[in-house]
Design an enzyme around this catalytic site. Structure first.
Site, short mmCIF file in Angstrom:
data_model
loop_
_atom_site.label_atom_id
_atom_site.label_comp_id
_atom_site.label_asym_id
_atom_site.label_seq_id
_atom_site.Cartn_x
_atom_site.Cartn_y
_atom_site.Cartn_z
N TYR A 249 -11.56 1.04 10.47
CA TYR A 249 -12.87 1.56 9.67
C TYR A 249 -13.09 0.73 8.51
CZ TYR A 249 -8.98 4.07 7.09
OH TYR A 249 -7.91 4.34 6.15
N LYS A 250 -12.34 -0.35 8.23
CA LYS A 250 -12.79 -1.21 7.03
C LYS A 250 -13.63 -2.16 7.71
CE LYS A 250 -8.91 0.47 4.50
NZ LYS A 250 -7.30 0.24 4.53
N ASP B 257 0.78 -5.35 7.99
CA ASP B 257 -0.20 -4.46 8.15
C ASP B 257 -1.66 -5.28 7.70
OD1 ASP B 257 -2.20 -2.72 7.37
OD2 ASP B 257 -0.75 -1.09 6.37
N PHE C 97 0.84 -1.32 -0.02
CA PHE C 97 0.11 0.08 0.00
C PHE C 97 0.84 1.30 0.01
CE2 PHE C 97 -3.26 2.68 2.28
CZ PHE C 97 -4.21 2.91 1.33
N ARG D 262 -12.68 -2.80 -7.94
CA ARG D 262 -12.64 -3.67 -6.81
C ARG D 262 -13.91 -3.85 -6.18
NH1 ARG D 262 -8.99 -1.38 -1.96
NH2 ARG D 262 -10.50 0.02 -1.71
#
Ligand SMILES: *Cc1c(COP(=O)(O)O)cnc(C)c1O
Length: 411
Positions: A221-222, A196, A124, A370
């Protein structure tokens, strides 16, 4: 697979009732829980209570009366269950990026004589940015970042590497590393590993203790549904607690914050990772959101997540219309997270056309569509219907309409 079979899958789904625990607009199919989780009703109730009661009425007294001060530890321990960590190794604070900065510096500190951070080029970008700049803040112990292709990671593990920093589930392809195996290989060379878990926590079974993981960060928050900008978390294995020095020493990590001593002395265990005051509103919604997981087995979540993505893939592969989409995720379900990626030259516009039809997916530059499958609130019929919408968008080429090419600041 026909609609009748799909309805049957929903009937047999032991997690089907979970959808009712979320506030979702009824007309919406939300396939973007991997980017921002949906709103749990518990979190909505809690937000109101914290604002009106705890803050509005309790004011400063609530730091004690509602244990605001203990929230980083308490919320951390709720997350610990989801990542396979025994008590005392997980704390909730700050963002993933900031936490990664702390852990990288901390891991380098304990690796005397080594200065190399190894990562893969698919990582990322935000994680790469943090590592790229770290050396500037390490006057006493400069470090270097080596970025190699994903398939070369194992070959690059040798005694010159201080820290291996990897994201478990890739944010675009959904490709998942074998965390136990890579961690063990790295340890053979005395390398510390930072994982991560942003795209894994709350969707994929994790066993950080069993897999001997050193350090990890993850996102609130995912899949954890903590709300926009909810704080992240840090995991650090017990065996490292005696030899940690994180650079963002703040008063909340002091062993006695309210003695206001002019000299920093770190708190014990995970407390030393705290820097400033916890964001009480958003940590409260995360805390409440985590209660949705209390009666859920992660193995069941994983099974459903793979069944959802497999259904989507099966419907797409079976239909000639979709041949212009290139599948970019692993074929082997055991090697993918909770999302699927397809490339298409008009991926952005397809995404916008789907959103206009109330099917929310997202786009990642340069050409990836996605699709995320948050198993707590996605049904098999949602998958069926989303494929139908995608089919109509492709057949009619509605993505060519001009309005679908307008890019906002956030994609
Ligand atoms: C979402 C995500 C982040 C988020 O970082 P923040 O600093 O909390 O914004 C970091 N890393 C990965 C791999 C992510 O998917």
């Amino acid at each position: 697979m026909n609609l009748q079979d799909v309805i049957e899958l929903d009937k047999r789904d032991s997690l089907a009732g979970k959808k009712d625990e979320f506030e979702l607009p009824p007309e919406l199919i939300y396939l973007d829980g991997n980017s921002l989780g949906a709103l749990p009703k518990t979190a909505k109730t809690r937000a109101r209570e914290v604002v009106e009661q705890q803050w509005g009425q309790g004011l400063i007294r609530s730091w004690n009366d509602y244990q605001w001060i203990d929230m980083p530890v308490q919320v951390g321990e709720k997350i610990a269950r989801l990542i396979g960590a025994a008590i005392g190794q997980t704390i909730c604070c700050d963002s993933v990026s900031v936490n990664l900065f702390k852990l990288l510096a901390c891991a380098l500190h304990s690796q005397q004589g080594r200065s190399l951070i190894l990562t893969d080029s698919d990582n990322f970008p935000a994680d790469l940015y943090i590592a790229q700049n770290l050396s500037k803040f390490q006057a006493a112990r400069p470090c270097q970042l080596r970025t190699v292709a994903r398939q070369d990671i194992e070959a690059e593990l040798d005694d010159s590497v201080a820290v291996l920093m990897l994201t478990h589930v890739n944010y675009k392809s959904g490709l998942m590393y074998d965390m136990a195996n890579i961690t063990a290989l790295a340890h053979q060379h005395g390398i510390l590993v930072i994982w991560d878990l942003s795209h894994s926590t709350g969707a994929v079974p994790l066993a950080l203790d069993d897999w001997q993981v050193d350090f990890a960060v993850g996102c609130g928050y995912k899949y954890l549904n903590g709300g926009p900008g909810a704080p992240a978390f840090i995991f650090a294995a017990h065996r490292h607690h005696g030899n940690m020095e994180q650079p963002l020493q703040g008063w909340m990590g002091h062993k006695s914050p309210f003695s206001f001593s002019p000299l920093y002395e770190s708190g014990s265990g995970m407390l030393q990772f705290l820097s400033g005051t916890p964001p009480v509103l958003s940590m409260s919604t995360l805390d409440a959101a985590l209660d949705v997981f209390a009666d859920v087995q992660i193995q069941n979540l994983r099974q459903k997540s793979l069944a959802l993505s497999s259904l989507f893939l099966e419907l797409v592969v079976a239909d000639e219309v979709f041949s212009e989409l290139q599948y970019q995720s692993p074929e082997n379900p055991a090697r993918r997270g909770s999302q699927l990626a397809f490339s298409h030259p008009h991926a952005f516009a397809i995404c916008q056309a789907l959103i206009a039809r109330h099917v929310i997916v997202d786009y990642r530059a340069p050409d990836i569509l996605r699709i995320g499958f948050a198993p707590l609130y996605i049904s098999f019929q949602d998958v069926w219907n989303s494929v139908k919408h995608l089919r109509q968008v492709i057949v009619a080429k509605s993505y060519l309409q001009e309005e679908y090419s307008v890019m906002n600041k956030v994609t």
